[in-house]
Scaffold this active site. Structure first.
Site, PDB file in Angstrom:
ATOM      1  N   LYS A 113      44.513  26.023  43.593  1.00 32.87           N
ATOM      2  CA  LYS A 113      44.587  26.929  42.600  1.00 32.87           C
ATOM      3  C   LYS A 113      43.493  26.469  41.717  1.00 32.87           C
ATOM      4  CE  LYS A 113      48.567  26.191  40.753  1.00 32.87           C
ATOM      5  NZ  LYS A 113      49.127  25.069  41.904  1.00 32.87           N
ATOM      6  N   ARG A 189      56.700  29.547  36.551  1.00 38.08           N
ATOM      7  CA  ARG A 189      56.991  28.829  37.424  1.00 38.08           C
ATOM      8  C   ARG A 189      58.605  29.139  37.966  1.00 38.08           C
ATOM      9  NH1 ARG A 189      54.495  24.959  34.396  1.00 38.08           N
ATOM     10  NH2 ARG A 189      52.723  24.001  35.621  1.00 38.08           N
ATOM     11  N   ARG A 224      44.294  12.352  49.231  1.00 40.42           N
ATOM     12  CA  ARG A 224      43.590  12.465  47.942  1.00 40.42           C
ATOM     13  C   ARG A 224      43.359  10.870  47.121  1.00 40.42           C
ATOM     14  NH1 ARG A 224      45.824  17.286  44.608  1.00 40.42           N
ATOM     15  NH2 ARG A 224      47.701  15.829  44.295  1.00 40.42           N
ATOM     16  N   ARG A 253      46.948   8.253  43.195  1.00 43.86           N
ATOM     17  CA  ARG A 253      47.730   8.334  42.256  1.00 43.86           C
ATOM     18  C   ARG A 253      49.491   7.933  43.013  1.00 43.86           C
ATOM     19  NH1 ARG A 253      47.264  14.512  40.265  1.00 43.86           N
ATOM     20  NH2 ARG A 253      49.367  14.206  40.218  1.00 43.86           N
ATOM     21  N   ARG A 264      58.188  17.815  45.308  1.00 41.03           N
ATOM     22  CA  ARG A 264      57.633  18.919  44.702  1.00 41.03           C
ATOM     23  C   ARG A 264      57.602  19.976  45.442  1.00 41.03           C
ATOM     24  NH1 ARG A 264      52.375  15.490  43.785  1.00 41.03           N
ATOM     25  NH2 ARG A 264      51.502  17.462  42.971  1.00 41.03           N
TER      26      ARG A 264
END
Length: 309
Positions: A113, A189, A224, A253, A264
Site C-alpha cells: 500500500k 479497517r 524484511r 522488527r 495480523r
C-alpha cells in the site's frame, strides 16, 4: 582502382546521385559533394561501372533513401502519438486535481500500500492520509478530537471509532483535501468504521482493493530488515544490501515474524470482506503480486475507468 570506386559508391547516400552539369553529355558525372572524398571529383561513374551496374546501384540507393524516408515518417508518427499520450495523461492529472478525487485503498500488511500510495499521490495529486498521521497531527494541534484521542492514548486504551471518525472528518474538511482530493490509506479497517464514515457523509469515488496471497505476504514480512543507522529497509531475498557492513548490522522488527504476521493476517481477513461490502459500487480489485510499476498501471487504469463511468 575499381575497388576504390565501388567503396566510394557504397558510402554514398541516394541523394548523392545528383546529375552534374558537365561530363559525357548524359549527366552521369559526380562532384565531390556526391562522394566522400575529393579524389573522385568529376568521375563518370557510368562509364567505369557500366550502364547496367550503374543503374542497378542507382536503384539500390534510391530504395535505401525511400526506406529512410518511410522510417522517418513512422518515427514522426510515433513521436506524435507519444506527445498525444503525455498530453492526455497530463490532462487527466489536471482533471483529477480540479475535481478532487476521493480514493480509499485497502490491503493486508506488506501488500504494498505504501508504495502504491506514493504512485497514486504523484499521478492524481491527492492528499495521502493515514489514520496514524492524522491522529498525531490532531493531538499536536490540540484540536477537540485530538484532545479526546490523547486522553485515550495516554491511558493505554484504544481510540474509539467515533473519535477517529471525528479526526478523519476534520482533516477531510481542510482546504487541501477539498481542492486536491484525498487518499485514505488503510482506513476504514472494519465494517463499523465504514458505516461511521458513511453516517458522517464521507463517501469515495473509488475503493482500491490490493490483493496478495498470504504466502507471498508472509515471505515479504519475514525477510524484511531495517538498517538502524540509515533507516533504509531491505529484504533478504528481494533486495539485500550489497555492502557487507550494512548487512551485518541489519535488524528485524519484533513483529516481523511468521507467527505474528499470521495473527495480523487473520485479523485483516476477519474484517476485509465486510469493509469491501460497504463499497461494492466503487470497488476495484487489483492483483498486487507484480512489479510495483506494473501494479500501479492496473490501479491507474481501474481508477480512471471507475471515475469516468
Amino acid at each position: 582502382m575499381m575497388r576504390i570506386l565501388l567503396i566510394a559508391l557504397a558510402a554514398c547516400s541516394a541523394s548523392a546521385f545528383v546529375p552534374a552539369s558537365r561530363g559525357f553529355g548524359s549527366t552521369k558525372v559526380f562532384s565531390s559533394a556526391a562522394l566522400s572524398g575529393d579524389d573522385f571529383e568529376g568521375i563518370d561513374m557510368e562509364r567505369i561501372l557500366g550502364t547496367k551496374k550503374f543503374k542497378k546501384q542507382i536503384k539500390k540507393f534510391q530504395r535505401i533513401a525511400k526506406n529512410k524516408v518511410k522510417a522517418a515518417d513512422q518515427e514522426a508518427v510515433k513521436a506524435s502519438n507519444r506527445e498525444t499520450h503525455l498530453a492526455a495523461s497530463a490532462g487527466s492529472n489536471d482533471e483529477a486535481a480540479a475535481t478532487g478525487l476521493k480514493l480509499l485503498i485497502c490491503g493486508a500488511p506488506a501488500a504494498g500500500k505504501g508504495t502504491q500510495c506514493a504512485f497514486i499521490k504523484e499521478k492524481f495529486g491527492v492528499v495521502h492520509l493515514s489514520t496514524g498521521d492524522m491522529l498525531r497531527a490532531a493531538v499536536a494541534a490540540e484540536t477537540e478530537v485530538g484532545k479526546q484521542a490523547k486522553d485515550f492514548m495516554e491511558s493505554g486504551k484504544l481510540v474509539p471509532d467515533e473519535v477517529i471518525i471525528g479526526i478523519v472528518k476534520d482533516r477531510l474538511d481542510e482546504d487541501d483535501c477539498k481542492s486536491k482530493g484525498w487518499l485514505l490509506d488503510g482506513f476504514p479497517r472494519t465494517e463499523a468504521q465504514a458505516q461511521a464514515l458513511a453516517d458522517a457523509g464521507i463517501t469515495g469515488d473509488c475503493f482500491i482493493m490490493l490483493n496478495v496471497p498470504d504466502s507471498d505476504l508472509v515471505e515479504r514480512v519475514v525477510g524484511r530488515r531495517t538498517d538502524p543507522v540509515t533507516g533504509e529497509i531491505y529484504h533478504m531475498t528481494f533486495s539485500p544490501p550489497s555492502d557487507p557492513e550494512v548487512l551485518a548490522r541489519l535488524e528485524q522488527r519484533s513483529d516481523d515474524t511468521e507467527e505474528k504476521v499470521k495473527v495480523r493476517l487473520e485479523q485483516y481477513h476477519a474484517n476485509v470482506d465486510a469493509v469491501k461490502g460497504s463499497y461494492t459500487d466503487i470497488s476495484v480489485e487489483i492483483v498486487g503480486t507484480g512489479k510495483p510499476d506494473e501494479v500501479f498501471k492496473a490501479i491507474d487504469a481501474a481508477v480512471s475507468a471507475k471515475v469516468s463511468a
